[in-house]
Design a protein around this motif. Structure first.
Motif, mmCIF file in Angstrom:
data_model
loop_
_atom_site.group_PDB
_atom_site.id
_atom_site.type_symbol
_atom_site.label_atom_id
_atom_site.label_comp_id
_atom_site.label_asym_id
_atom_site.label_seq_id
_atom_site.Cartn_x
_atom_site.Cartn_y
_atom_site.Cartn_z
ATOM 1 N N GLU A 87 -2.871 -0.047 -8.559
ATOM 2 C CA GLU A 87 -2.879 -0.738 -7.276
ATOM 3 C C GLU A 87 -1.461 -0.854 -6.707
ATOM 4 O OE1 GLU A 87 -3.794 -2.812 -3.852
ATOM 5 O OE2 GLU A 87 -4.980 -1.506 -5.158
ATOM 6 N N ARG B 91 -0.365 2.483 -5.446
ATOM 7 C CA ARG B 91 -1.002 2.770 -4.155
ATOM 8 C C ARG B 91 -0.250 2.073 -3.030
ATOM 9 N NH1 ARG B 91 -3.837 0.639 -0.485
ATOM 10 N NH2 ARG B 91 -3.907 -1.390 -1.555
ATOM 11 N N ARG B 92 0.104 0.807 -3.246
ATOM 12 C CA ARG B 92 0.849 0.064 -2.229
ATOM 13 C C ARG B 92 2.230 0.670 -1.994
ATOM 14 N NH1 ARG B 92 0.253 -6.272 -3.885
ATOM 15 N NH2 ARG B 92 -1.964 -6.279 -4.432
ATOM 16 N N TYR B 93 2.867 1.078 -3.072
ATOM 17 C CA TYR B 93 4.200 1.679 -2.955
ATOM 18 C C TYR B 93 4.134 2.948 -2.117
ATOM 19 C CZ TYR B 93 8.880 3.170 -4.450
ATOM 20 O OH TYR B 93 10.201 3.545 -4.464
ATOM 21 N N LEU B 94 3.147 3.786 -2.381
ATOM 22 C CA LEU B 94 2.984 5.022 -1.621
ATOM 23 C C LEU B 94 2.650 4.723 -0.160
ATOM 24 C CD1 LEU B 94 0.999 6.995 -4.315
ATOM 25 C CD2 LEU B 94 3.205 7.695 -3.366
ATOM 26 N N ALA B 95 1.819 3.721 0.074
ATOM 27 C CA ALA B 95 1.451 3.367 1.441
ATOM 28 C C ALA B 95 2.659 2.916 2.244
ATOM 29 C CB ALA B 95 0.380 2.279 1.422
ATOM 30 N N ARG B 96 3.598 2.281 1.584
ATOM 31 C CA ARG B 96 4.811 1.818 2.262
ATOM 32 C C ARG B 96 5.580 2.977 2.872
ATOM 33 N NH1 ARG B 96 8.825 -0.886 -1.739
ATOM 34 N NH2 ARG B 96 6.859 -1.893 -2.333
ATOM 35 N N GLY C 230 3.995 5.843 3.811
ATOM 36 C CA GLY C 230 3.053 6.666 4.552
ATOM 37 C C GLY C 230 2.421 7.774 3.739
ATOM 38 N N GLN C 231 2.239 7.564 2.431
ATOM 39 C CA GLN C 231 1.715 8.617 1.549
ATOM 40 C C GLN C 231 0.431 8.164 0.850
ATOM 41 O OE1 GLN C 231 2.915 11.580 1.593
ATOM 42 N NE2 GLN C 231 4.758 11.130 2.784
ATOM 43 N N GLU C 232 -0.491 7.611 1.633
ATOM 44 C CA GLU C 232 -1.726 7.085 1.044
ATOM 45 C C GLU C 232 -2.666 8.157 0.523
ATOM 46 O OE1 GLU C 232 -0.572 6.495 4.083
ATOM 47 O OE2 GLU C 232 -0.928 4.429 4.753
ATOM 48 N N ALA C 233 -2.452 9.412 0.923
ATOM 49 C CA ALA C 233 -3.427 10.452 0.578
ATOM 50 C C ALA C 233 -3.422 10.825 -0.896
ATOM 51 C CB ALA C 233 -3.177 11.701 1.433
#
Length: 381
Positions: A336, A339-344, A346-349
């Motif tokens: 989790e 996932r948050r780190y990547l979303a920060r 812009g890499q949610e995929a």
């Protein structure tokens, strides 16, 4: 022994200092003049390649009773490296051996780590190779050596390492896979890992899968569990930048594979994992346990335990199902937070999963994504 000052650089791993001290003791044992620097071949292939030995300093050599010679080297990992071996005194005692046997009998003295299962000194293959190429040519035909290594501060310093998590007790392990210290807390290993990552992802036939392995133990264990060697990339402590770079380079599925006592930092949002820069493992462990319903003395015992491994093992003795639930919570939290780190950025995929192993080198937990990826990426053979 000569006292002339010598210009010798540091930046070496423990096996190099061990070999330097052992060679100095052997030179004295042979009755030859001993200098403050010892010429060492630092690459096992150096002799065949015609390379020149490198000067490595030692601090003292002196004869003892019963035919022993004592020599000391002071470990220096380099001026820009954070490492517990800085200034570490390493002593060797050497004498001619009696009777038949191998050319070298090595014993662990005070402060040297031993493999708990066998009682043998914990010595890397590289350390043995250095002793072989630098000492054996100086041992007369038909003679053998007895070598005992002592690290006076080793037992205390070992408490700050993960040695015990991998079955090494009583002191520091004599390990290292190369001469130079890897600067895992600095940017150089990150640059190297990023370069390798980009090369992998740009290679023909790249399928979008990657296993980011944390540490040497993980790199050794992963293929045994069926993870293809071609998917493995060893990570240092810069896990956050590597995650983002992997997503940017086209990785679609990434498996984080590492020791539970290391990966738990990611569960707390710590994405640079070198212990000199951040820890927080006890706090993360107890926070997840409290969220899972643990309280009172049991929660305090988790916080007070010297290591994550010990904390979970002691909890398992009291309540096995709760300990396993906590391990799974750690793995899920790693996923989790990743996932948050990547979303920060812009890499949610990219799907990031986590698989954790314990001191017995057995998988002990896997997050939901980690379980899926482990199943999918394992070699069917």
């Amino acid at each position: 022994m000569s006292t002339q000052p010598q210009d010798c650089s540091g930046g070496y791993t423990v096996p190099v200092w061990l070999a330097a001290a052992a060679r100095a003791a052997l030179i004295h044992l042979r009755g030859e003049p001993c200098t403050r620097t010892q010429p060492l071949w630092l690459d096992p292939t150096a002799l065949a390649a015609g390379a020149q030995p490198q000067p490595v300093p030692v601090e003292a050599v002196a004869p003892l009773a019963d035919g022993w010679v004592l020599a000391m080297a002071c470990c220096d990992p380099g001026s820009d490296v954070l490492d517990i071996t800085r200034g570490l005194r390493l002593w060797v005692q050497l004498r001619w051996g009696e009777g038949p046997g191998d050319w070298l009998a090595l014993r662990a003295g005070e402060g040297v780590g031993v493999v708990q299962a066998s009682g043998d000194p914990c010595l890397s293959a590289y350390a043995r190779q250095l002793l072989e190429i630098n000492l054996r040519p100086l041992v007369p035909q038909g003679r053998r050596l007895e070598l005992q290594v002592v690290i006076p501060e080793g037992r205390r310093l070992a408490e700050r390492t993960s040695n015990a998590a991998f079955g090494v007790v009583d002191g520091l392990a004599l390990i290292g896979t190369q001469a130079e210290v890897q600067r895992s807390a600095g940017p150089d290993p990150l640059a190297q890992a990023l370069a390798e990552l980009r090369a992998r992802c740009s290679a023909p036939g790249f399928g979008g899968d990657l296993v980011l392995v944390i540490g040497e133990n993980g790199l050794d264990l992963a293929p045994r569990l069926g993870l293809p060697a071609g998917l493995l990339l060893k990570a240092g402590n810069w896990l956050g930048p590597l995650l983002v770079a992997a997503a940017e380079a086209g990785v679609r599925r990434l498996l984080l594979f590492g020791y539970q006592g290391k990966l738990i930092k990611l569960a707390g949002g710590i994405f640079h994992t070198h212990h000199h820069l951040a820890d927080g493992r006890a706090e993360v462990l107890t926070a997840l346990a409290a969220l899972g319903g643990l309280d009172g003395e049991a929660l305090q015992a988790l916080y007070d335990a010297p290591t994550v491994e010990t904390a979970l093992a002691e909890l398992a003795l009291r309540d096995g199902s709760r300990a396993q639930q906590l391990r799974q919570s750690i793995a899920a939290a790693v996923e989790e937070r990743s996932r948050r780190y990547l979303a920060r950025y812009g890499q949610e995929a990219m799907a990031a999963g986590a698989v954790l192993f314990d001191r017995s080198r057995q998988i002990c937990a896997q997050g939901p994504v980690g379980l899926e990826l482990l199943t999918a990426l394992r070699d069917p053979a």
